[in-house]
Write a protein that holds these residues in place. Structure first.
Motif, short mmCIF file in Angstrom:
data_model
loop_
_atom_site.label_atom_id
_atom_site.label_comp_id
_atom_site.label_asym_id
_atom_site.label_seq_id
_atom_site.Cartn_x
_atom_site.Cartn_y
_atom_site.Cartn_z
N ASP A 51 -2.40 9.74 4.06
CA ASP A 51 -2.59 8.30 3.84
C ASP A 51 -2.29 7.54 5.13
O ASP A 51 -1.89 8.11 6.15
CB ASP A 51 -1.69 7.82 2.70
CG ASP A 51 -2.23 6.56 2.01
OD1 ASP A 51 -3.18 5.95 2.53
OD2 ASP A 51 -1.68 6.19 0.95
N PHE A 82 -7.33 -2.31 -0.69
CA PHE A 82 -7.66 -1.11 0.08
C PHE A 82 -8.21 -0.05 -0.87
O PHE A 82 -7.60 0.25 -1.90
CB PHE A 82 -6.43 -0.58 0.81
CG PHE A 82 -5.77 -1.61 1.69
CD1 PHE A 82 -6.52 -2.52 2.42
CD2 PHE A 82 -4.39 -1.68 1.80
CE1 PHE A 82 -5.92 -3.48 3.23
CE2 PHE A 82 -3.77 -2.62 2.60
CZ PHE A 82 -4.54 -3.53 3.33
N HIS A 102 0.82 -1.21 0.00
CA HIS A 102 0.00 0.00 0.00
C HIS A 102 0.85 1.27 0.00
O HIS A 102 0.38 2.33 -0.43
CB HIS A 102 -0.93 0.01 1.22
CG HIS A 102 -1.82 1.22 1.28
ND1 HIS A 102 -2.88 1.42 0.41
CD2 HIS A 102 -1.79 2.31 2.10
CE1 HIS A 102 -3.46 2.57 0.70
NE2 HIS A 102 -2.82 3.14 1.71
N GLU A 105 -8.63 -5.81 5.44
CA GLU A 105 -9.26 -4.90 4.48
C GLU A 105 -10.24 -3.96 5.18
O GLU A 105 -10.23 -2.74 4.96
CB GLU A 105 -10.00 -5.69 3.40
CG GLU A 105 -9.12 -6.33 2.37
CD GLU A 105 -9.95 -7.04 1.31
OE1 GLU A 105 -11.16 -7.24 1.55
OE2 GLU A 105 -9.39 -7.42 0.27
#
Length: 573
Positions: A65, A176, A15, A141
């Protein structure tokens, strides 16, 4: 085969997470071992888990983020709470991975057992415990998507016998999802707001960090309406630079120009702010409030025209509906008042101020020991800091000096515990910011009380080569509490700090450090500290009696301050 711990670590690295903060231990050993084998992730082991959570909160706020911290069974996870509350109240997407006792022992009051789901129920938008390998990757998730989509904290608890279990072969990797695309408020609400503004009313804007992505639109609105713009502390970055309409902050850290601009207005336009201090939002006004969160509308003051939507998209729709007006007396008065106030603040910060006639008269009352004025420290840092410096600030007086005297240029960033108001956040947040980019300048405005609270993690800056500069406003006081007591007419009590030589302590911990007691040495010391290529602590002994007068002082506060000072003088005489 892939274990539960390996799946988590690999998914986070995929990610874009680059560092994980925490303290190693028992239940999370499979996770830290997976981090050890993942080249894309840096493990930063702190001395106290609260630091881990503050550092992750800082990273999430800077990047927008996901950031990650960890705490192991019981006390290790409990220590995360304060920093996680900061992330919650700052709407920062943070994942906390927490340890738990082995599943067969859950519910038996086992050693260090804590009910994490209950413990974190208030701070987290998601809090669940993994009870089998078959729940992965879905629980991961859900946790990450909740943190990103809800702009908050997600807590994933991992019992000690779960992390090392194998997940099923052939499962798809976690997915995600990004947050929803922002939309404008309804056209009917926008038209109603435009009609309310009209052509002649005096308008003042109160703008918060929710408008940072709408810089052009916010300034265009101020220009069109001839409106002074009061900025919250969190809106300084991104909105203060090259903004002729900005007149500083209101509230306890603010200035009289901003306060008067709000008091004199007919219409208040609140954009992207949940400014919490009701007493500083004048009543009897037409109020237009624009916020992406419906829950924020009207909870601080009565709102005449609510606009629920994205700031940029809504203002783009509103601007064509408004007629331009020339800058009038309302704006000019606010700008002139603010400029004069800033000049006075700068004069106070000049090294030779206390040698002038007025300076000598003032210093007899508020600086008889001729200590360094904190205003001078803030302005010296501003002179020598780079245009893309990241600043962090402890809650209290250090935030006052930064808010008033350190402007945010185009690429400067600013972090603090501005919603939670915790002590001890500046140093941990500076560590988090520096880990994102070790070549970018990071400066922490630390109170001596805040720094001492989590002092051990100064060593973390050395251990992990995090070359932040820690500027300590060492006034030997819990300064904001002292001010609160005196404004209430109380004699100062319990605020005096018996500090060691903080520069000597920092040197013993491996940092470069310097202690400054002479105002004539200040500028050179700040220059030296900010030029350092490693972690540096600048211990500046400042005046504990410096008076930070708020934008509006009530007669009761002034009288209370005078009474308190009289009591203190009698006791010390």
């Amino acid at each position: 085969m892939t274990t539960v711990a390996e799946l988590i670590v690999e998914a986070l690295a995929d990610h874009g997470v680059r560092s994980i903060w925490g303290v190693v231990g028992d239940a999370l050993n499979p996770v830290t071992d997976a981090i050890r084998r993942e080249d894309r992730l840096e493990w930063i082991g702190v001395r106290h888990e609260e630091v881990a959570a503050f550092a992750a909160s800082a990273q999430a706020q800077l990047t927008g983020d996901l950031a990650v911290c960890m705490g192991t069974v019981g006390p290790g996870s409990i220590h995360l709470l304060n920093g996680l509350y900061d992330a919650k109240k700052s709407h920062a997407p943070v994942l906390a991975i927490c340890g738990q006792v082995p599943l067969p022992e859950v519910g038996t009051d086992f050693f260090q057992e804590v009910d994490n789901n209950r413990l974190f129920s208030d701070v987290a938008v998601f809090a669940e415990t993994v009870t089998s390998a078959e729940q992965m990757p879905q629980l991961l998730e859900r946790a990450v998507n909740a943190a990103i989509g809800g702009r908050g904290v997600a807590v994933l608890t991992l019992p000690g016998d779960i992390g090392g279990l194998d997940v099923a072969k052939g499962i798809l990797p976690p997915r995600f999802v990004p947050p929803a695309h922002p939309a404008a408020a309804s056209s009917a609400a926008i038209q109603a707001a435009a009609d309310a503004i009209g052509a002649d009313a005096k308008v003042t804007m109160l703008v918060g960090c929710g408008a940072r992505t709408a810089r052009e639109e916010v300034i265009a609105l101020a220009e069109k309406l001839g409106a002074p713009m009061v900025l919250t502390i969190k809106a300084k970055e991104g909105l203060e630079h090259d903004n002729p309409y900005a007149v500083g902050q209101t509230g306890l850290i603010g200035n009289p120009a901003a306060t008067d601009a709000m008091d004199d207005a007919d219409i208040l336009v609140l954009v992207g702010t949940d400014f919490p201090y009701r007493d500083w939002i004048p009543g009897g006004k037409t109020v237009i409030q624009l916020d992406s969160r419906a829950a924020h509308i009207g909870r601080r003051t009565a709102v005449t025209h609510p606009l629920v939507g994205d700031s940029q998209a809504t203002l783009q729709a509103l601007l064509p509906l408004l007629s331009s007006r020339e800058s009038g007396r309302h704006l000019e008065k606010a700008q002139s008042h603010y400029d004069e106030w800033m000049k006075a603040q700068r004069r106070l910060a000049e090294p030779g101020h206390d040698e002038t006639l007025l300076g000598r008269l003032r210093s007899k009352a508020d600086n008889p020991d001729e200590l360094i004025r904190p205003e001078a420290v803030a302005m010296a840092v501003d002179r020598h800091a780079g245009p893309d410096t990241i600043f962090t600030s402890d809650t209290g007086m250090s935030t006052v000096w930064l808010a008033r005297l350190v402007p945010m240029s185009n690429n400067r960033r600013l972090l603090g515990s501005f919603n939670l108001g915790s002590m001890a956040n500046a140093m941990p947040m500076a560590l988090g910011a520096q880990a994102l980019d070790r070549n970018r300048q990071v400066v922490a405005f630390c109170g001596d009380g805040g720094l001492m609270m989590l002092l051990g993690d100064l060593r973390t800056s050395v251990s992990y080569n995090l070359p932040a500069t820690f500027v300590v406003f060492n006034n030997g006081r819990l300064g904001m509490v002292k001010l609160e007591q005196e404004q209430g007419g109380l004699q100062e009590f319990g605020t005096v700090l018996d500090n060691p030589d903080l520069a000597a302590v920092a040197t013993a911990m491996g940092l470069s450090a310097r202690r400054v007691t002479d105002p004539q040495d200040l500028d050179g010391a700040v220059s030296e500290a900010l030029a350092s290529r490693g972690p540096y602590l600048l211990d500046v002994v400042t005046n504990p009696d410096e008076i930070a007068v708020p934008g509006r002082t009530k007669p009761s506060q002034a009288w209370g301050f005078a009474i308190a000072k009289a009591k203190e003088h009698i006791v010390s005489a």
